[in-house]
Each structure stands twice: as structure tokens, then as C-alpha cells.
Design a protein around this motif. Structure first.
Motif, PDB file in Angstrom:
ATOM      1  N   GLN A  26      79.912  -2.730-100.328  1.00  9.44           N
ATOM      2  CA  GLN A  26      80.163  -4.166-100.311  1.00  9.44           C
ATOM      3  C   GLN A  26      81.662  -4.393-100.178  1.00  9.44           C
ATOM      4  O   GLN A  26      82.400  -4.325-101.153  1.00  9.44           O
ATOM      5  CB  GLN A  26      79.628  -4.842-101.576  1.00  9.44           C
ATOM      6  CG  GLN A  26      79.823  -6.359-101.565  1.00  9.44           C
ATOM      7  CD  GLN A  26      79.331  -7.016-102.831  1.00  9.44           C
ATOM      8  OE1 GLN A  26      78.584  -6.438-103.600  1.00  9.44           O
ATOM      9  NE2 GLN A  26      79.766  -8.256-103.055  1.00  9.44           N
ATOM     10  N   GLY A  27      82.102  -4.635 -98.944  1.00  8.47           N
ATOM     11  CA  GLY A  27      83.530  -4.794 -98.712  1.00  8.47           C
ATOM     12  C   GLY A  27      84.266  -3.513 -99.062  1.00  8.47           C
ATOM     13  O   GLY A  27      83.921  -2.432 -98.593  1.00  8.47           O
ATOM     14  N   ARG A  28      85.264  -3.606 -99.934  1.00  7.63           N
ATOM     15  CA  ARG A  28      85.989  -2.410-100.346  1.00  7.63           C
ATOM     16  C   ARG A  28      85.446  -1.818-101.649  1.00  7.63           C
ATOM     17  O   ARG A  28      86.040  -0.902-102.208  1.00  7.63           O
ATOM     18  CB  ARG A  28      87.483  -2.686-100.468  1.00  7.63           C
ATOM     19  CG  ARG A  28      87.898  -3.778-101.435  1.00  7.63           C
ATOM     20  CD  ARG A  28      89.389  -4.047-101.308  1.00  7.63           C
ATOM     21  NE  ARG A  28      89.867  -5.122-102.143  1.00  7.63           N
ATOM     22  CZ  ARG A  28      90.326  -4.981-103.381  1.00  7.63           C
ATOM     23  NH1 ARG A  28      90.344  -3.783-103.926  1.00  7.63           N
ATOM     24  NH2 ARG A  28      90.762  -6.001-104.070  1.00  7.63           N
ATOM     25  N   TYR A  29      84.313  -2.343-102.111  1.00 12.26           N
ATOM     26  CA  TYR A  29      83.654  -1.800-103.294  1.00 12.26           C
ATOM     27  C   TYR A  29      82.427  -0.991-102.872  1.00 12.26           C
ATOM     28  O   TYR A  29      81.801  -1.266-101.855  1.00 12.26           O
ATOM     29  CB  TYR A  29      83.239  -2.924-104.238  1.00 12.26           C
ATOM     30  CG  TYR A  29      84.405  -3.721-104.770  1.00 12.26           C
ATOM     31  CD1 TYR A  29      85.107  -3.288-105.890  1.00 12.26           C
ATOM     32  CD2 TYR A  29      84.814  -4.897-104.148  1.00 12.26           C
ATOM     33  CE1 TYR A  29      86.189  -4.010-106.374  1.00 12.26           C
ATOM     34  CE2 TYR A  29      85.899  -5.621-104.625  1.00 12.26           C
ATOM     35  CZ  TYR A  29      86.580  -5.170-105.739  1.00 12.26           C
ATOM     36  OH  TYR A  29      87.654  -5.885-106.212  1.00 12.26           O
ATOM     37  N   PHE A  30      82.090   0.018-103.666  1.00 14.20           N
ATOM     38  CA  PHE A  30      80.911   0.831-103.368  1.00 14.20           C
ATOM     39  C   PHE A  30      80.253   1.254-104.672  1.00 14.20           C
ATOM     40  O   PHE A  30      80.874   1.218-105.737  1.00 14.20           O
ATOM     41  CB  PHE A  30      81.275   2.064-102.535  1.00 14.20           C
ATOM     42  CG  PHE A  30      82.285   2.980-103.187  1.00 14.20           C
ATOM     43  CD1 PHE A  30      81.867   4.018-104.003  1.00 14.20           C
ATOM     44  CD2 PHE A  30      83.640   2.800-102.983  1.00 14.20           C
ATOM     45  CE1 PHE A  30      82.784   4.863-104.626  1.00 14.20           C
ATOM     46  CE2 PHE A  30      84.569   3.635-103.593  1.00 14.20           C
ATOM     47  CZ  PHE A  30      84.143   4.673-104.411  1.00 14.20           C
ATOM     48  N   LYS A  31      78.998   1.647-104.558  1.00 12.52           N
ATOM     49  CA  LYS A  31      78.249   2.093-105.726  1.00 12.52           C
ATOM     50  C   LYS A  31      78.426   3.594-105.885  1.00 12.52           C
ATOM     51  O   LYS A  31      77.933   4.398-105.091  1.00 12.52           O
ATOM     52  CB  LYS A  31      76.775   1.732-105.567  1.00 12.52           C
ATOM     53  CG  LYS A  31      76.530   0.225-105.481  1.00 12.52           C
ATOM     54  CD  LYS A  31      75.083  -0.106-105.192  1.00 12.52           C
ATOM     55  CE  LYS A  31      74.882  -1.613-105.050  1.00 12.52           C
ATOM     56  NZ  LYS A  31      73.491  -1.954-104.672  1.00 12.52           N
ATOM     57  N   GLY A  32      79.148   3.973-106.916  1.00 10.76           N
ATOM     58  CA  GLY A  32      79.523   5.371-107.106  1.00 10.76           C
ATOM     59  C   GLY A  32      78.355   6.317-107.296  1.00 10.76           C
ATOM     60  O   GLY A  32      78.441   7.498-106.938  1.00 10.76           O
ATOM     61  N   GLU A  33      77.252   5.825-107.849  1.00  9.38           N
ATOM     62  CA  GLU A  33      76.103   6.709-108.059  1.00  9.38           C
ATOM     63  C   GLU A  33      75.556   7.218-106.726  1.00  9.38           C
ATOM     64  O   GLU A  33      75.130   8.375-106.619  1.00  9.38           O
ATOM     65  CB  GLU A  33      75.017   5.979-108.842  1.00  9.38           C
ATOM     66  CG  GLU A  33      75.415   5.607-110.265  1.00  9.38           C
ATOM     67  CD  GLU A  33      75.841   6.809-111.091  1.00  9.38           C
ATOM     68  OE1 GLU A  33      75.164   7.854-111.012  1.00  9.38           O
ATOM     69  OE2 GLU A  33      76.865   6.703-111.790  1.00  9.38           O
ATOM     70  N   TYR A  34      75.580   6.374-105.703  1.00 12.89           N
ATOM     71  CA  TYR A  34      75.121   6.825-104.389  1.00 12.89           C
ATOM     72  C   TYR A  34      76.120   7.789-103.758  1.00 12.89           C
ATOM     73  O   TYR A  34      75.736   8.701-103.020  1.00 12.89           O
ATOM     74  CB  TYR A  34      74.898   5.630-103.470  1.00 12.89           C
ATOM     75  CG  TYR A  34      73.610   4.894-103.748  1.00 12.89           C
ATOM     76  CD1 TYR A  34      72.387   5.412-103.329  1.00 12.89           C
ATOM     77  CD2 TYR A  34      73.614   3.690-104.441  1.00 12.89           C
ATOM     78  CE1 TYR A  34      71.196   4.747-103.592  1.00 12.89           C
ATOM     79  CE2 TYR A  34      72.436   3.011-104.709  1.00 12.89           C
ATOM     80  CZ  TYR A  34      71.233   3.551-104.282  1.00 12.89           C
ATOM     81  OH  TYR A  34      70.052   2.892-104.553  1.00 12.89           O
ATOM     82  N   LEU A  35      77.404   7.582-104.039  1.00 13.64           N
ATOM     83  CA  LEU A  35      78.412   8.491-103.478  1.00 13.64           C
ATOM     84  C   LEU A  35      78.190   9.916-103.965  1.00 13.64           C
ATOM     85  O   LEU A  35      78.383  10.882-103.212  1.00 13.64           O
ATOM     86  CB  LEU A  35      79.814   8.010-103.850  1.00 13.64           C
ATOM     87  CG  LEU A  35      80.971   8.810-103.248  1.00 13.64           C
ATOM     88  CD1 LEU A  35      80.920   8.809-101.726  1.00 13.64           C
ATOM     89  CD2 LEU A  35      82.311   8.252-103.732  1.00 13.64           C
ATOM     90  N   LYS A  36      77.762  10.087-105.210  1.00  8.25           N
ATOM     91  CA  LYS A  36      77.454  11.426-105.717  1.00  8.25           C
ATOM     92  C   LYS A  36      76.373  12.093-104.870  1.00  8.25           C
ATOM     93  O   LYS A  36      76.459  13.291-104.546  1.00  8.25           O
ATOM     94  CB  LYS A  36      76.993  11.345-107.172  1.00  8.25           C
ATOM     95  CG  LYS A  36      78.014  10.778-108.142  1.00  8.25           C
ATOM     96  CD  LYS A  36      77.378  10.578-109.515  1.00  8.25           C
ATOM     97  CE  LYS A  36      78.288   9.830-110.457  1.00  8.25           C
ATOM     98  NZ  LYS A  36      77.643   9.566-111.772  1.00  8.25           N
ATOM     99  N   LEU A  37      75.356  11.310-104.508  1.00  6.53           N
ATOM    100  CA  LEU A  37      74.269  11.853-103.695  1.00  6.53           C
ATOM    101  C   LEU A  37      74.747  12.187-102.287  1.00  6.53           C
ATOM    102  O   LEU A  37      74.378  13.212-101.703  1.00  6.53           O
ATOM    103  CB  LEU A  37      73.116  10.849-103.627  1.00  6.53           C
ATOM    104  CG  LEU A  37      72.574  10.306-104.955  1.00  6.53           C
ATOM    105  CD1 LEU A  37      71.394   9.381-104.706  1.00  6.53           C
ATOM    106  CD2 LEU A  37      72.183  11.442-105.891  1.00  6.53           C
TER     107      LEU A  37
END
Length: 368
Positions: A26-37
Motif C-alpha cells: 500500500q503505497g510505501r507501506y507493506f505487510k511484513g508478514e508476507y515479506l517473510k514468505l
């Protein structure tokens, strides 16, 4: 992500694509839990061997070359050897163990940029009763927050809070680092109460796995990026540039709580390969925050897109050095390295990037 995200390499492009595929961007924000995957997916595809929960505790040197690192994990010690090593620890831990020179904090008072522990709140769908334990004073106004203003409302009924501020601690000292994280959680007790007053339906769902460190050691390299390098009127290039930084100076006050600080737009500038080579070491590269630079320059080049591009540049350089049986990373063919990075999606021309500056407070005195 507090910098522009284009031209940072095909690895970073893939990360953005996968975040979008997971609806986690979302813009310059992201969901870190998905980044781990996503990291796990990409590591599997590349055939990378990973050792989690591992700390490097010592280094063996011979004539300026690192021959082995001593690591510890799961109650076991290990000796790990390689032809080339990349220090991406964030605080320059490996280079420090190799006896590389370093700088830490402000040259006059030793203070580093503050640490933060982030938090996420979610909408429960019904009013919650805010709770403040005895001994904790309520935060009544946004100006009384310990750190940055907020929270930031995101998709899926989430709120992101980057509102803690831990000043005067040493992120390279284990006792001081632990004390900082404890104080951060004390601050979050008060911040959670404040957020629930703003958004009565919200409750705390997660906090960072560990405290976020903006600045640790800055390893002294063959070149040192300075405030003067990044504050020119035109984009700054270097003949050995291997990445480009676009973020503003983001220098939070070293002594004042709250949102105070010095924020100034800078023209895009190249990261010279020499700044990633620790002085006196032949087969070690540093990528990310601990490259060679002063504190003001660090406040700009420490951002996620920039450090990711540095990591790809370091990995590419080390791979080429192994393929060509180089004994010293300084003998790398810089032109060939730059051509390879360009093919892999890193735009090395600072003039083709745009400055990133969401907020301007152009007074260096606000950094005190």
C-alpha cells in the motif's frame, strides 16, 4: 519504504511484484508478514542455504583476508569458510570482528540516530476499553508522543505506529540495546492507550520482532560519503557507483523527543563501490547501513530500497571476484560490474532518478 523504488534492481522489482500479488503493498507501506514468505520463496528458487538463529562471534584473519567466521546457533559452534564475505548485519558486526576501523554516532557526543519499535493495531469491530496500568502517565496530545506522529491508517482496518523513540542508547552494546528495547515497550504501553483513545475500536495486534536500529557502526572504507557529497545542487555521480540513493536527509533529533529533526531534500547520488570496501580488508564487503559515510549521509542512504540495491551490488561483485579468482576485491573490473548491474535492473545514472522528500524541515539545528 522511504525512497523511490524504481531502478533498484531485478531482485527488488521481484519483491514489489510479489508483495502486490499478495495484496500486501500500500503505497510505501507493506505487510511484513508476507515479506517473510516472499524471501523464503525467492531463496528456495535461488537454491540458497540459510542458517537462522545464528550469530557470528569471531573472525580468523590471515594477511588482510578473512578465512573463517566462527558462528553459534542452537547451542553449537561452527566454523564457516568462504572466498568472499559480505557483512549485511546492519551494525557492521563482521567487519568489526575483522578489526576494521569504524565510526559510531555523532563525532562530538557519540549519540546515534534513535531506535524505534514499531507496532500494528487492528479494528476489532467494537469499542474497546483503553487500559493504562498504574505508574504510566497518559499521552494527551500528539506533540507529547515519544517519537513520530501517527498512527498511519492502512488497508484492512490496520493502523501502523512508528511512534517510539529511544535516544542515548548504544545499539552495539548488548546491555544498552536490551535496555532500549525494554524502554520501547514501556513507551508502547502509553502509545497503545493513546491510539485507543483516537480509535476506540482498535487493539494492539503486533509489535516488531526486535527494536529497529537506524544507525550502528559506520565502517571506515576506501571512500567516505559525506554531507557535502549528497547536498550538491546536481545529482552526484561516481565512476565506481553501484547503486543510487534518492531519499532526503532524515536526521531525527539526537536529544529532543517527538517529531523534531532535520529533513532536507537531496539530489539523487551514487553509492561508490569504494565505500563498501573496509580499509585493510581484501575479501570483505559491507552492504547497507554500515558502509563508509558520515552520520548525515547515513540518514539518507539507510533507506530500504537503497540498501537492497547495495546488497545486490555486493553479491554480484563477490560472485564475479570468485569467478575470476581475485585475491583482493579492489582489483574488480568496475566497468564490467556496472554493466552487469545495469543488465540486472539497477539504474546507475543518478540523473535518471528523482529525489524523494515527503517532508522538509531544512534546518540542521533541528538535528541537535
Amino acid at each position: 519504504m522511504y525512497a523511490h523504488t524504481t531502478g533498484m534492481g531485478d531482485i527488488f522489482d521481484r519483491i514489489l511484484t510479489e508483495l502486490d500479488n499478495f495484496d500486501a503493498l500500500q503505497g510505501r507501506y507493506f505487510k511484513g508478514e508476507y515479506l517473510k514468505l516472499i524471501w523464503q520463496i525467492m531463496a528456495d528458487e535461488a537454491g540458497v542455504d540459510i542458517l537462522f538463529h545464528t550469530s557470528v562471534i569471531d573472525a580468523q584473519m590471515v594477511d588482510g583476508r578473512l578465512t573463517k567466521v566462527i558462528a553459534f546457533s542452537g547451542s553449537q559452534g561452527m566454523e564457516l569458510g568462504a572466498q568472499y564475505f559480505i557483512d549485511a548485519t546492519g551494525e557492521g558486526d563482521l567487519a568489526y570482528l575483522c578489526d576494521a576501523d569504524f565510526e559510531l554516532g555523532h563525532p562530538e557526543n557519540g549519540r546515534t540516530l534513535h531506535m524505534s519499535l514499531t507496532a500494528m493495531f487492528y479494528d476489532t469491530g467494537e469499542p474497546r476499553e483503553p487500559y493504562l496500568p498504574p505508574g504510566y502517565d497518559p499521552i494527551e496530545h500528539v506533540d507529547d508522543l515519544p517519537g513520530l506522529r501517527g498512527p498511519v491508517k492502512l488497508a484492512d482496518n490496520l493502523c501502523y505506529a512508528n511512534m517510539t523513540k529511544l535516544m542515548g542508547y548504544d545499539p552495539t552494546n548488548p546491555v544498552s540495546l536490551s535496555q532500549a528495547e525494554q524502554e520501547a515497550r514501556r513507551q508502547l504501553v502509553r502509545i497503545a492507550y493513546y491510539v485507543q483513545k483516537l480509535y476506540p475500536n482498535h487493539a494492539l495486534i503486533s509489535t516488531g520482532q526486535k527494536i529497529g536500529i537506524r544507525e550502528g557502526r559506520r565502517i571506515v572504507g576506501d571512500y567516505r560519503l559525506t554531507q557535502e557529497d549528497i547536498t550538491g545542487e546536481k545529482p552526484r555521480d561516481f565512476p565506481d557507483g553501484v547503486a543510487v540513493a534518492t531519499a532526503q536527509i532524515d536526521f531525527h533529533s539526537l536529544s529532543k523527543p517527538g517529531h523534531s529533526g532535520w529533513r532536507q531534500q537531496v539530489q539523487p547520488y551514487a553509492i561508490p563501490f569504494r565505500a563498501m570496501i573496509p580499509k585493510g580488508l581484501k575479501n570483505v564487503l559491507v552492504a547497507g547501513k554500515p558502509i563508509s559515510g558520515d552520520q548525515v549521509a547515513l540518514s539518507s542512504y539507510r533507506m530500504i530500497p537503497t540498501v537492497c540495491a547495495m546488497g545486490q551490488a555486493a553479491g554480484t561483485a563477490a560472485s564475479m571476484a570468485v569467478e575470476n579468482s581475485l585475491k583482493d576485491i579492489r582489483t574488480s573490473d568496475i566497468q564490467t560490474l556496472r554493466e552487469c548491474l545495469t543488465r540486472d535492473g539497477i539504474e546507475l545514472n543518478p540523473h535518471k532518478h528523482q529525489p524523494f522528500a515527503p517532508e522538509i524541515t531544512p534546518n540542521p539545528k533541528d538535528a541537535d
